[in-house]
Design a protein around this motif. Structure first.
Motif, PDB file in Angstrom:
ATOM      1  N   ILE A 122       9.851  12.763   7.885  1.00  0.00           N
ATOM      2  CA  ILE A 122       8.499  12.217   7.836  1.00  0.00           C
ATOM      3  C   ILE A 122       7.942  12.372   6.426  1.00  0.00           C
ATOM      4  CG2 ILE A 122       6.177  12.283   8.815  1.00  0.00           C
ATOM      5  CD1 ILE A 122       7.340  13.624  11.290  1.00  0.00           C
ATOM      6  N   VAL A 123       7.471  11.277   5.868  1.00  0.00           N
ATOM      7  CA  VAL A 123       6.793  11.289   4.571  1.00  0.00           C
ATOM      8  C   VAL A 123       5.311  11.032   4.829  1.00  0.00           C
ATOM      9  CG1 VAL A 123       6.594  10.248   2.290  1.00  0.00           C
ATOM     10  CG2 VAL A 123       8.851  10.442   3.384  1.00  0.00           C
ATOM     11  N   PHE A 124       4.501  11.998   4.487  1.00  0.00           N
ATOM     12  CA  PHE A 124       3.053  11.849   4.619  1.00  0.00           C
ATOM     13  C   PHE A 124       2.488  11.440   3.260  1.00  0.00           C
ATOM     14  CE2 PHE A 124       4.190  15.076   7.795  1.00  0.00           C
ATOM     15  CZ  PHE A 124       3.565  14.574   8.940  1.00  0.00           C
ATOM     16  N   ILE A 125       1.726  10.367   3.239  1.00  0.00           N
ATOM     17  CA  ILE A 125       1.007   9.962   2.031  1.00  0.00           C
ATOM     18  C   ILE A 125      -0.464  10.274   2.267  1.00  0.00           C
ATOM     19  CG2 ILE A 125       0.410   8.067   0.487  1.00  0.00           C
ATOM     20  CD1 ILE A 125       2.930   6.605   1.518  1.00  0.00           C
ATOM     21  N   GLU A 126      -0.967  11.270   1.556  1.00  0.00           N
ATOM     22  CA  GLU A 126      -2.395  11.580   1.682  1.00  0.00           C
ATOM     23  C   GLU A 126      -3.144  10.797   0.610  1.00  0.00           C
ATOM     24  OE1 GLU A 126      -5.628  15.243   1.850  1.00  0.00           O
ATOM     25  OE2 GLU A 126      -3.487  15.703   1.715  1.00  0.00           O
ATOM     26  N   ASN A 127      -3.835   9.762   1.038  1.00  0.00           N
ATOM     27  CA  ASN A 127      -4.504   8.863   0.115  1.00  0.00           C
ATOM     28  C   ASN A 127      -5.774   9.497  -0.448  1.00  0.00           C
ATOM     29  OD1 ASN A 127      -5.064   6.314  -1.209  1.00  0.00           O
ATOM     30  ND2 ASN A 127      -4.000   5.302   0.471  1.00  0.00           N
ATOM     31  N   VAL A 128      -6.312   8.889  -1.482  1.00  0.00           N
ATOM     32  CA  VAL A 128      -7.581   9.331  -2.060  1.00  0.00           C
ATOM     33  C   VAL A 128      -8.680   9.187  -1.002  1.00  0.00           C
ATOM     34  CG1 VAL A 128      -9.249   8.904  -3.912  1.00  0.00           C
ATOM     35  CG2 VAL A 128      -6.800   8.585  -4.332  1.00  0.00           C
ATOM     36  N   GLY A 129      -9.594  10.144  -0.947  1.00  0.00           N
ATOM     37  CA  GLY A 129     -10.675  10.077   0.027  1.00  0.00           C
ATOM     38  C   GLY A 129     -11.584   8.877  -0.213  1.00  0.00           C
ATOM     39  N   ASN A 130     -11.465   7.869   0.633  1.00  0.00           N
ATOM     40  CA  ASN A 130     -12.173   6.600   0.424  1.00  0.00           C
ATOM     41  C   ASN A 130     -11.868   5.711   1.624  1.00  0.00           C
ATOM     42  OD1 ASN A 130     -13.200   4.150  -0.478  1.00  0.00           O
ATOM     43  ND2 ASN A 130     -11.867   3.977  -2.251  1.00  0.00           N
TER      44      ASN A 130
END
Length: 336
Positions: free
Chosen positions: A228-236
């Motif tokens: 599993i690859v989690f991409i934590e995006n910029v808060g927006n």
């Protein structure tokens, strides 16, 4: 979409990118992907000008700060905006007396830029991004990686949820994280403390990750097996809705400290997401938040959105969340 976000440089740990002597005018972009052992985590700063990239169509443009120095739109002045196609520079005339200020087809306003130019720029940016996202998706599918794009407002609890999720999964499943923030490596450091590899992407002035950033960050991760690859995006909750990263699903995280009308105020994000996590449910006795109304609002914009209510603090809903992840991963691996 935001037509001026991303004009600043982004920095990706462990990745080196070099342009020609004049990167605004050279069509050749040179990539170097050094083999850096993940455990060293030595940051090598990479500078990207993403609005200038793309396999065929590059743009040279000015951002809002430079546009502010242009003459007032009430004067009928002409300026050239250069579109670079292959080796040919094609200046396009821009009439300041014909600006629509957000009322035209682009539906946004950037000082000194016509609606037609904004629409063309948006189409080219998203077109190039989608091309790269398709490449990313092929790469992830071939490796059997389940990729989740975690999106939310700042302060929703994404990183805390992610660190706890990793603790529950890492003994049985390979996990890796691409961490997006405008500045600092604070969240990536928290992820690494769990023993899972993470690459920090600092977007600078940019308010979201794009597919090229994810592509470059993946070169720093040792994705040799399914996981599993989690991409934590910029808060927006705005711009990330428009940018496909090659993920399998977007997961939108909404805390009970926010309003239950968020899905109606930011419908594009909730429409683009497969799952809505309602986080921090342990705080429900202390906040004025109607959880059923929130779910109802989300399903007004996305009737098929799934919902999980959870609290990292007391563990409520964490089993449902990890089961959802394991089910998707098993489905992904079965297609190999």
């Amino acid at each position: 979409m935001c037509n001026v976000c991303g004009c600043g440089d982004s920095h990706i740990e462990g990745h080196h990118h070099s342009h020609g002597d004049d990167h605004h005018h050279d069509t050749a972009h040179h990539h170097q992907h050094p083999h850096v052992a993940p455990e060293t985590q030595q940051p090598v700063v990479i500078h990207h000008h993403y609005y200038h990239q793309g396999d065929v169509h590059h743009h040279v443009h000015y951002d809002a700060s430079s546009a502010a120095s242009l003459p007032s739109s009430t004067h009928n002045h002409e300026h050239e905006v250069h579109h670079v196609h292959g080796d040919h520079h094609q200046p396009e005339k821009m009439q300041h007396g014909d600006l629509h200020y957000g009322k035209g087809e682009a539906q946004v306003h950037v000082a000194g830029v016509s609606q037609r130019q904004l629409l063309t720029l948006e189409q080219d940016i998203l077109g190039n991004n989608n091309h790269q996202a398709a490449h990313n998706r092929e790469h992830f599918s071939a490796g059997g990686q389940l990729v989740l794009n975690l999106v939310s407002s700042p302060g929703s609890g994404k990183t805390t949820l992610l660190t706890e999720t990793i603790q529950l999964l890492k003994n049985d499943h390979l996990c890796a994280v691409i961490e997006g923030d405008q500045q600092t490596s604070n969240d990536a450091d928290r992820i690494r403390a769990t023993g899972v590899p993470a690459v920090q992407v600092n977007t600078g002035k940019g308010c979201h990750l794009d597919a090229q950033m994810v592509h470059d960050a993946c070169h720093q991760l040792d994705l040799q097996e399914s996981g599993i690859v989690f991409i934590e995006n910029v808060g927006n909750l705005v711009c990330p809705a428009s940018f496909d990263l090659g993920e399998d699903s977007k997961v939108v995280i909404l805390s009970v400290t926010e309003g239950e009308d968020k899905p109606l105020k930011y419908p594009n994000m909730f429409a683009a997401s497969s799952l809505m996590i309602i986080n921090k449910t342990d705080l429900l006795p202390y906040v004025d938040f109607d959880i059923e109304r929130c779910i109802e609002n989300a399903r007004k914009v996305n009737p098929n959105i799934q919902v999980i209510k959870l609290s990292v603090k007391n563990g409520e809903g964490m089993e449902a969340w990890t089961s959802w992840l394991k089910g998707l991963l098993a489905e992904k691996v079965s297609r190999l």
